[in-house]
Design an enzyme around this catalytic site. Structure first.
Site, mmCIF file in Angstrom:
data_model
loop_
_atom_site.group_PDB
_atom_site.id
_atom_site.type_symbol
_atom_site.label_atom_id
_atom_site.label_comp_id
_atom_site.label_asym_id
_atom_site.label_seq_id
_atom_site.Cartn_x
_atom_site.Cartn_y
_atom_site.Cartn_z
ATOM 1 N N SER A 2 -8.239 3.391 -6.144
ATOM 2 C CA SER A 2 -7.388 2.212 -6.105
ATOM 3 C C SER A 2 -6.262 2.489 -5.141
ATOM 4 O O SER A 2 -5.878 3.637 -4.909
ATOM 5 C CB SER A 2 -6.878 1.852 -7.496
ATOM 6 O OG SER A 2 -5.874 2.727 -7.887
ATOM 7 N N ASP A 43 -1.023 3.410 9.106
ATOM 8 C CA ASP A 43 -1.014 4.038 7.780
ATOM 9 C C ASP A 43 -1.981 5.226 7.756
ATOM 10 O O ASP A 43 -2.774 5.372 6.833
ATOM 11 C CB ASP A 43 -1.381 3.013 6.711
ATOM 12 C CG ASP A 43 -0.985 3.480 5.313
ATOM 13 O OD1 ASP A 43 -0.197 4.451 5.221
ATOM 14 O OD2 ASP A 43 -1.467 2.903 4.326
HETATM 15 P P1 ADP Z 1 -5.638 -0.358 -0.515
HETATM 16 O O1 ADP Z 1 -5.879 -1.258 0.651
HETATM 17 O O2 ADP Z 1 -5.314 -1.096 -1.768
HETATM 18 O O3 ADP Z 1 -4.630 0.710 -0.223
HETATM 19 P P2 ADP Z 1 -7.845 1.371 0.056
HETATM 20 O O4 ADP Z 1 -8.664 0.648 1.060
HETATM 21 O O5 ADP Z 1 -6.934 2.430 0.577
HETATM 22 O O6 ADP Z 1 -7.016 0.355 -0.842
HETATM 23 O O7 ADP Z 1 -8.793 2.003 -1.035
HETATM 24 C C1 ADP Z 1 -8.264 2.695 -2.150
HETATM 25 C C2 ADP Z 1 -9.091 3.919 -2.447
HETATM 26 O O8 ADP Z 1 -10.432 3.523 -2.785
HETATM 27 C C3 ADP Z 1 -9.260 4.874 -1.278
HETATM 28 O O9 ADP Z 1 -8.186 5.767 -1.172
HETATM 29 C C4 ADP Z 1 -10.564 5.564 -1.644
HETATM 30 O O10 ADP Z 1 -10.353 6.584 -2.588
HETATM 31 C C5 ADP Z 1 -11.368 4.464 -2.292
HETATM 32 N N1 ADP Z 1 -12.208 3.802 -1.279
HETATM 33 C C6 ADP Z 1 -11.836 2.824 -0.426
HETATM 34 N N2 ADP Z 1 -12.832 2.477 0.388
HETATM 35 C C7 ADP Z 1 -13.875 3.256 0.071
HETATM 36 C C8 ADP Z 1 -15.207 3.416 0.593
HETATM 37 N N3 ADP Z 1 -15.615 2.669 1.613
HETATM 38 N N4 ADP Z 1 -16.024 4.337 0.030
HETATM 39 C C9 ADP Z 1 -15.581 5.104 -1.001
HETATM 40 N N5 ADP Z 1 -14.332 5.026 -1.519
HETATM 41 C C10 ADP Z 1 -13.486 4.112 -1.009
#
Ligand code: ADP
Length: 637
Positions: A19, A132
């Site tokens: 998340s 970021d």
């Molecule tokens: P936000 O935009 O809310 O910051 P993120 O895109 O950074 O969310 O995703 C949150 C977390 O979810 C990531 O840090 C990762 O651990 C997991 N995550 C996101 N995208 C993927 C993906 N394509 N495959 C596996 N895990 C993912």
């Protein structure tokens, strides 16, 4: 049709795998192809004024296609939710990989860092700045390659990347000085700074700029001073130094270089300063920049004593080229060949120059176009003068450019921390010690990511073993997660409002620190009786992964009990589901949750070893690292 039904038409939805600031991410499977995907779920109501950011992320990801950028496959927008279906990266976050290994070797770092540079070069070439960059936003795919994610804070200045941005965003520990000072900045340059921080984290396993107190952290960043640990090679030190440069010659002049030029050349400081400030790219500029370059490489800021043969401030143009070449940073061999410290310094004629150093002519040409020692954007090398021009021409066309009062260097665009340092002590018992719990464990698990399951996966066959979660808009069976902690140093945020004092932004800041999770999917985990029994009766068997800590014990119940007895001591609340402990801390302001993670006692396939799988779900990665290390080492498993 409700949101969940629309999603479930195309995808099976499994457990939460992460998340972030805006979203919850779940593992899914595309029904038609059977391929695994990551489903990023955002609740529109909760996004509020961040909704445009999601649109920005979607638009950016639609137009980006690169082997090291996570691919967007499908966007489903319903009345209440936005689902982004993404390429699934089972290897977890680069962050977890780094901490599992303490730090990476230069060889391994090189492989990863090349991929990062290639991704960013591409992103910049498409006109975007990511803004970021951090190891949490780089995921490892099943081939152990990196994929860049989270374009929620990216910017695409209308006039091109050379246009300055104003929005202060990103994660404080990775933010460039100009950004946290609320100054206008070039997005790609800010990315290069963050890449420097990232490179340092890869090579060292900790952050170059770090402090519990945000204001102290910001000061450290604006000073740009960090310590190079002894294991870094000169090449790494130089590269880090070049990427994390606080000052460019736009407005900042290095005192030591001016002093040296003034004393050695017997010109008043004021005249020296004036001459340097003209930026004629003549002998003066060259001498100043090369002295600066020496300083940055840890060499003495020194002009050779034999210098009177030629006055630096009035040398002929030919001389300038030679001297520039002689100091040329990029070619140490050439320096060795052409510049002997024991010889008196005498100007060479162009002929002599060619004879002494055959490549000099060629390099003189290159020198004309040589980049300044400031951070260079990856794809666009913006000359400062051009930038100034453009800056002058700048119109409101770029919506990023918000009028900001000029700030003094010590005024930071990021807010002061809201939680007393003391609050954090309990979670960060040994902040400076960055050992992983496995460090002293002779059974330390191999680092290879040898499973397609990744950090959050719980078993291989989702149809039989995974906890099937269906989105039904009901109360979440999972623990309610409440809020981010204000001290989350590597949390991504847009803090323009904090510096502007604009109320809408304050509201957003409040939201960041408030309940980001509350509005996320209401998910109910539907467990069949047999699955429930399975969970309670015996631990799962998993493959060795880097987010797994091996224990020296053979009885999983004993390991579980030891951890259970330690959690209250560490002020960690938990809910137990069989051998899985869903943990959260409530140590931030107002008792809000600052951290959520899972610890699961498992058995390794072979040999029969009891291990603990760790997964961060929410909260500052570095704080999580310290807390979990502390729990596992105190549990004496
Ligand atoms: P936000 O935009 O809310 O910051 P993120 O895109 O950074 O969310 O995703 C949150 C977390 O979810 C990531 O840090 C990762 O651990 C997991 N995550 C996101 N995208 C993927 C993906 N394509 N495959 C596996 N895990 C993912």
């Amino acid at each position: 049709m409700d949101s969940a039904a629309e999603l479930l038409k195309y995808y099976e939805v499994y457990e939460t795998i992460g998340s972030g600031g805006f979203a919850k991410v779940k593992l899914g499977r595309h029904i038609l192809t059977g391929e695994k995907v990551a489903i990023k779920i955002m609740e529109k109501k909760e996004l509020g004024e961040d909704l445009p950011r999601v649109k920005v992320e979607i638009e950016a990801m639609k137009s980006l296609s690169h082997q090291h950028v996570c691919r967007l496959y499908h966007v489903i927008e319903t009345n209440t939710k936005i689902y982004m279906i993404l390429e699934y990266c089972p290897g977890g976050e680069l962050f977890d990989y780094i901490i599992a290994k303490d730090r990476l070797s230069e060889e391994e770092t090189r492989v990863f860092f090349r991929q990062i540079v290639s991704a960013l070069a591409y992103v910049h070439s498409q006109g975007y700045a990511h803004r970021d960059l951090k190891p949490e936003n780089l995921l490892i795919d099943e081939d152990h390659n990196l994929k860049l994610i989270d374009f929620g804070l990216c910017a695409k200045p209308k006039g091109g990347l050379g246009y300055e941005l104003m929005t202060c965003c990103g994660s404080p520990a990775y933010a460039a000085p100009e950004l946290i000072q609320g100054k206008a900045y070039i997005g790609s340059e800010a990315d290069v700074w963050s890449m420097g921080v990232l490179l340092f984290a890869l090579l060292c396993g900790y952050l170059p700029f770090d402090d519990d107190n945000c204001m102290v952290l910001y000061r450290k960043i604006t000073r740009g001073s960090y310590n190079n640990p002894h294991w870094l090679s000169p090449g790494s030190i130089l590269l880090l130094n070049q990427m994390m440069q606080v000052h460019t010659h736009l407005g900042y002049i290095d005192e030591d270089c001016i002093t040296e030029m003034s004393v050695s050349l017997k010109i008043s400081r004021q005249s020296t300063l004036q001459l340097v400030n003209e930026w004629k790219y003549d002998q003066t500029t060259a001498t100043y920049l090369l002295l600066l370059s020496k300083k940055q490489r840890g060499k003495p800021v020194r002009i050779r004593p034999q210098l009177p043969v030629c006055d630096v401030m009035s040398c002929s143009p030919q001389r300038l080229g030679v001297q520039t070449l002689l100091f040329d940073d990029d070619d140490d061999d050439a320096e060795d060949r052409c510049y002997d410290d024991d010889l008196p310094w005498v100007p060479l004629t162009p002929q002599q120059e060619r004879a002494t150093c055959p490549s000099a002519e060629k390099r003189r040409d290159q020198t004309k176009h040589a980049p300044t020692p400031e951070r260079e954007p990856i794809a666009h090398h913006h000359r400062h003068q051009e930038r100034r021009e453009r800056c002058r021409e700048r119109t409101n066309e770029n919506k990023e450019n918000v009028a900001l009062a000029n700030k003094d260097a010590d005024i930071f665009a990021l807010p002061a921390p809201r939680s007393p340092v003391a609050n954090r002590k309990a979670t960060r018992p040994n902040k400076r010690v960055l050992t992983t719990p496995t460090r002293n464990n002779t059974n330390k698990v191999g680092n290879k990511v040898d499973t397609p399951q990744g950090g959050g996966s719980t078993c291989k066959d989702p149809s039989r073993k995974r906890l099937r979660e269906r989105v039904e808009g009901k109360e979440e069976e999972e623990m309610e997660l409440l809020a981010f902690s204000p001290e989350r140093r590597s949390r991504s945020l847009d803090l323009a409002g904090a510096s502007r004092g604009d109320s809408s932004q304050k509201r957003r800041g409040g939201k960041v620190f408030g309940s980001l999770e509350r509005g996320l999917d209401k998910v109910i985990t539907l467990l069949t009786p047999s699955k429930r029994r399975g969970l309670r009766d015996r631990p799962r068997r998993i493959k060795a992964q880097y987010n797994v800590t091996l224990t020296s014990q053979t009885n999983p119940d004993q390991v579980l009990n030891q951890i259970l007895s330690i959690l209250p001591e560490k002020h960690v609340d938990f809910a137990q589901k069989g051998y899985t402990l869903k943990c959260r801390t409530q140590i931030g302001d107002f008792g809000k949750v600052t951290m959520a993670f899972e610890l699961e006692v498992c058995l390794l396939h072979r040999p029969d070893v009891v291990c603990v799988r760790r997964q961060r779900l929410k909260g500052d990665s570095w704080v999580y690292k310290h807390l979990v290390e502390d729990i596992l080492s105190t549990s004496s498993i």
